[in-house]
Design a protein around this motif. Structure first.
Motif, PDB file in Angstrom:
ATOM      1  N   LEU A 220       0.833  -1.212   0.000  1.00  0.00           N
ATOM      2  CA  LEU A 220       0.000   0.000   0.000  1.00  0.00           C
ATOM      3  C   LEU A 220       0.865   1.259   0.000  1.00  0.00           C
ATOM      4  O   LEU A 220       0.556   2.233  -0.701  1.00  0.00           O
ATOM      5  CB  LEU A 220      -0.924  -0.017   1.225  1.00  0.00           C
ATOM      6  CG  LEU A 220      -1.966  -1.145   1.260  1.00  0.00           C
ATOM      7  CD1 LEU A 220      -2.771  -1.090   2.557  1.00  0.00           C
ATOM      8  CD2 LEU A 220      -2.898  -1.058   0.050  1.00  0.00           C
ATOM      9  N   VAL A 221       1.966   1.233   0.756  1.00  0.00           N
ATOM     10  CA  VAL A 221       2.858   2.395   0.782  1.00  0.00           C
ATOM     11  C   VAL A 221       3.520   2.590  -0.579  1.00  0.00           C
ATOM     12  O   VAL A 221       3.591   3.720  -1.100  1.00  0.00           O
ATOM     13  CB  VAL A 221       3.920   2.220   1.888  1.00  0.00           C
ATOM     14  CG1 VAL A 221       4.989   3.313   1.776  1.00  0.00           C
ATOM     15  CG2 VAL A 221       3.275   2.252   3.257  1.00  0.00           C
TER      16      VAL A 221
ATOM     17  N   SER B  26       3.572   5.556  -6.008  1.00  0.00           N
ATOM     18  CA  SER B  26       3.573   5.325  -7.467  1.00  0.00           C
ATOM     19  C   SER B  26       4.839   4.611  -7.920  1.00  0.00           C
ATOM     20  O   SER B  26       5.405   4.922  -8.984  1.00  0.00           O
ATOM     21  CB  SER B  26       3.416   6.652  -8.222  1.00  0.00           C
ATOM     22  OG  SER B  26       2.211   7.280  -7.877  1.00  0.00           O
ATOM     23  N   LEU B  27       5.286   3.632  -7.120  1.00  0.00           N
ATOM     24  CA  LEU B  27       6.497   2.898  -7.449  1.00  0.00           C
ATOM     25  C   LEU B  27       6.234   1.430  -7.749  1.00  0.00           C
ATOM     26  O   LEU B  27       7.173   0.632  -7.815  1.00  0.00           O
ATOM     27  CB  LEU B  27       7.507   2.996  -6.292  1.00  0.00           C
ATOM     28  CG  LEU B  27       8.136   4.368  -6.079  1.00  0.00           C
ATOM     29  CD1 LEU B  27       9.077   4.347  -4.882  1.00  0.00           C
ATOM     30  CD2 LEU B  27       8.878   4.829  -7.326  1.00  0.00           C
ATOM     31  N   THR B  28       4.946   1.059  -7.920  1.00  0.00           N
ATOM     32  CA  THR B  28       4.673  -0.285  -8.412  1.00  0.00           C
ATOM     33  C   THR B  28       5.097  -0.373  -9.881  1.00  0.00           C
ATOM     34  O   THR B  28       5.125   0.631 -10.595  1.00  0.00           O
ATOM     35  CB  THR B  28       3.182  -0.620  -8.282  1.00  0.00           C
ATOM     36  OG1 THR B  28       2.408   0.389  -8.953  1.00  0.00           O
ATOM     37  CG2 THR B  28       2.767  -0.688  -6.824  1.00  0.00           C
TER      38      THR B  28
ATOM     39  N   VAL C 295      12.195  -1.606  -0.957  1.00  0.00           N
ATOM     40  CA  VAL C 295      11.624  -2.578  -0.015  1.00  0.00           C
ATOM     41  C   VAL C 295      12.690  -3.565   0.443  1.00  0.00           C
ATOM     42  O   VAL C 295      12.830  -3.849   1.643  1.00  0.00           O
ATOM     43  CB  VAL C 295      10.432  -3.303  -0.657  1.00  0.00           C
ATOM     44  CG1 VAL C 295       9.923  -4.404   0.275  1.00  0.00           C
ATOM     45  CG2 VAL C 295       9.313  -2.323  -0.960  1.00  0.00           C
ATOM     46  N   GLN C 296      13.452  -4.122  -0.483  1.00  0.00           N
ATOM     47  CA  GLN C 296      14.488  -5.079  -0.105  1.00  0.00           C
ATOM     48  C   GLN C 296      15.543  -4.440   0.788  1.00  0.00           C
ATOM     49  O   GLN C 296      16.019  -5.058   1.754  1.00  0.00           O
ATOM     50  CB  GLN C 296      15.136  -5.666  -1.356  1.00  0.00           C
ATOM     51  CG  GLN C 296      14.248  -6.613  -2.138  1.00  0.00           C
ATOM     52  CD  GLN C 296      14.992  -7.303  -3.264  1.00  0.00           C
ATOM     53  OE1 GLN C 296      16.153  -7.016  -3.547  1.00  0.00           O
ATOM     54  NE2 GLN C 296      14.327  -8.213  -3.938  1.00  0.00           N
ATOM     55  N   THR C 297      15.908  -3.199   0.489  1.00  0.00           N
ATOM     56  CA  THR C 297      16.888  -2.513   1.328  1.00  0.00           C
ATOM     57  C   THR C 297      16.352  -2.310   2.743  1.00  0.00           C
ATOM     58  O   THR C 297      17.066  -2.562   3.729  1.00  0.00           O
ATOM     59  CB  THR C 297      17.242  -1.152   0.704  1.00  0.00           C
ATOM     60  OG1 THR C 297      17.786  -1.349  -0.599  1.00  0.00           O
ATOM     61  CG2 THR C 297      18.259  -0.415   1.571  1.00  0.00           C
TER      62      THR C 297
ATOM     63  N   VAL D 202       4.759  -9.298  -5.855  1.00  0.00           N
ATOM     64  CA  VAL D 202       3.685  -8.406  -5.418  1.00  0.00           C
ATOM     65  C   VAL D 202       3.734  -7.065  -6.155  1.00  0.00           C
ATOM     66  O   VAL D 202       2.689  -6.505  -6.499  1.00  0.00           O
ATOM     67  CB  VAL D 202       3.785  -8.185  -3.889  1.00  0.00           C
ATOM     68  CG1 VAL D 202       2.805  -7.119  -3.427  1.00  0.00           C
ATOM     69  CG2 VAL D 202       3.520  -9.490  -3.150  1.00  0.00           C
ATOM     70  N   LEU D 203       4.926  -6.567  -6.438  1.00  0.00           N
ATOM     71  CA  LEU D 203       5.055  -5.208  -6.960  1.00  0.00           C
ATOM     72  C   LEU D 203       5.121  -5.116  -8.476  1.00  0.00           C
ATOM     73  O   LEU D 203       4.887  -4.046  -9.038  1.00  0.00           O
ATOM     74  CB  LEU D 203       6.304  -4.541  -6.381  1.00  0.00           C
ATOM     75  CG  LEU D 203       6.364  -4.370  -4.860  1.00  0.00           C
ATOM     76  CD1 LEU D 203       7.644  -3.636  -4.463  1.00  0.00           C
ATOM     77  CD2 LEU D 203       5.144  -3.624  -4.344  1.00  0.00           C
ATOM     78  N   ILE D 204       5.442  -6.206  -9.161  1.00  0.00           N
ATOM     79  CA  ILE D 204       5.693  -6.150 -10.603  1.00  0.00           C
ATOM     80  C   ILE D 204       4.621  -6.918 -11.366  1.00  0.00           C
ATOM     81  O   ILE D 204       4.335  -8.077 -11.058  1.00  0.00           O
ATOM     82  CB  ILE D 204       7.085  -6.717 -10.937  1.00  0.00           C
ATOM     83  CG1 ILE D 204       8.169  -5.915 -10.232  1.00  0.00           C
ATOM     84  CG2 ILE D 204       7.314  -6.726 -12.442  1.00  0.00           C
ATOM     85  CD1 ILE D 204       8.252  -4.466 -10.640  1.00  0.00           C
ATOM     86  N   ASP D 205       4.032  -6.250 -12.370  1.00  0.00           N
ATOM     87  CA  ASP D 205       3.083  -6.886 -13.287  1.00  0.00           C
ATOM     88  C   ASP D 205       3.651  -7.029 -14.701  1.00  0.00           C
ATOM     89  O   ASP D 205       3.271  -7.941 -15.437  1.00  0.00           O
ATOM     90  CB  ASP D 205       1.779  -6.084 -13.357  1.00  0.00           C
ATOM     91  CG  ASP D 205       1.008  -6.125 -12.047  1.00  0.00           C
ATOM     92  OD1 ASP D 205       1.144  -7.126 -11.316  1.00  0.00           O
ATOM     93  OD2 ASP D 205       0.296  -5.145 -11.739  1.00  0.00           O
ATOM     94  N   LYS D 206       4.528  -6.124 -15.082  1.00  0.00           N
ATOM     95  CA  LYS D 206       5.064  -6.126 -16.441  1.00  0.00           C
ATOM     96  C   LYS D 206       6.129  -7.203 -16.594  1.00  0.00           C
ATOM     97  O   LYS D 206       7.051  -7.303 -15.786  1.00  0.00           O
ATOM     98  CB  LYS D 206       5.660  -4.765 -16.776  1.00  0.00           C
ATOM     99  CG  LYS D 206       4.650  -3.625 -16.797  1.00  0.00           C
ATOM    100  CD  LYS D 206       5.340  -2.319 -17.134  1.00  0.00           C
ATOM    101  CE  LYS D 206       4.350  -1.161 -17.141  1.00  0.00           C
ATOM    102  NZ  LYS D 206       5.028   0.142 -17.437  1.00  0.00           N
TER     103      LYS D 206
END
Length: 285
Positions: free
Chosen positions: A136-137, A142-144, A153-155, A224-228
């Motif tokens: 959600l964050v 706008s970083l999805t 996120v990993q960091t 979770v974050l990547i669709d492309k």
């Protein structure tokens, strides 16, 4: 007779624990190596052989799986994405964790212990628990569908443990060295940059190695974050082999084997630094 029985008892007291130790280590090695061997065997078989004889050696080996993957553009795109994410996360973790560990280990200020305990709380919240609020964050930012979102996120979720590792190492370095540096005119940052970092090379190597392996193998965050598809990392690549009626397990095995090669090579090269870095700060003095 009593001397013989005494020496016999000493022999068994020394030999039995070692035999049990070697037996347990052998079982653990088999437990770890068998899935890897099956994976390599499966990657050198056809799809039919993989389903009918999954545990037998591939005779003759079927190399077309590797050729098909290595000649596909999507594999190299995913390799590039994984390299960008892994290198960026490793660099960010090294910079942030080394600075934070230096502050917690070598400087005195009010509330230092409270702040350090706050950082260690991150060890109690793995990414699997926090993935929904994290998503959600990232969406609000706008970083999805962005490699930058994965890197952030990993960091963030690798800071707590690595700060703890580096802090213990920095604290084990004699404070007399720091006092001597201050007498010679060094500022705290000069001491950190010119003296502490070169001495902390084993610990930094350990942190870099662990960070790279974890980032390279991470599946949940990109999923979770990547669709492309053009932004997929290598752990997401197995999804390209899922068809409507099944999955080509032989191709999946070949893809996983190729994806693991960089991480395995890096770990072999850095294994000595990992062990020395993790144990260097275990004892002080």
């Amino acid at each position: 007779m009593s001397a013989f029985s005494g020496s016999h008892g000493v022999f068994w007291r020394k030999t039995l624990p070692r035999a049990v130790q070697y037996f347990l280590l052998t079982l653990m090695s088999i437990y770890i190596l068998v899935p890897i061997v099956i994976l390599i065997f499966g990657s050198l078989k056809t799809r039919g052989q993989m389903y009918s004889h999954p545990y037998t050696p591939p005779i003759p080996p079927y190399w077309d799986n590797y050729i098909k993957i290595l000649t596909s553009d999507i594999f190299w795109t995913m390799l590039k994405n994984s390299l960008i994410v892994t290198l960026a996360v490793t660099a960010a973790v090294l910079v942030i964790c080394s600075l934070a560990a230096f502050v917690f280990a070598r400087l005195d200020f009010r509330g230092k212990d409270l702040a350090f305990n706050f950082f260690t709380l991150g060890l109690m919240f793995p990414i699997t628990i926090a993935i929904l609020p994290v998503y959600l964050v990232i969406r609000q930012m706008s970083l999805t569908n962005s490699l930058l979102g994965i890197i952030l996120v990993q960091t963030a979720f690798q800071l707590s443990g690595n700060i703890l590792i580096l802090r213990n190492f920095f604290a084990s370095i004699p404070f007399e060295l720091q006092d001597a540096a201050y007498i010679d005119g060094c500022t705290p940052f000069d001491f950190f940059r010119l003296i502490l970092l070169p001495l902390a090379r084993p610990a930094l190597s350990a942190v870099a190695s662990l960070t790279m392996v974890v980032s390279w193998n991470d599946l949940l965050v990109p999923l979770v974050l990547i669709d492309k598809e053009t932004l997929w990392t290598l752990p997401l690549g197995t999804m390209q082999f899922q068809g409507q009626y099944g999955t080509d397990l032989a191709l999946v095995a070949a893809f996983v084997a190729l994806s693991a090669v960089p991480a395995v090579i890096f770990y072999i090269l850095a294994e000595r630094h990992i062990v020395s870095g993790l144990t260097a700060g275990a004892l002080k003095g």
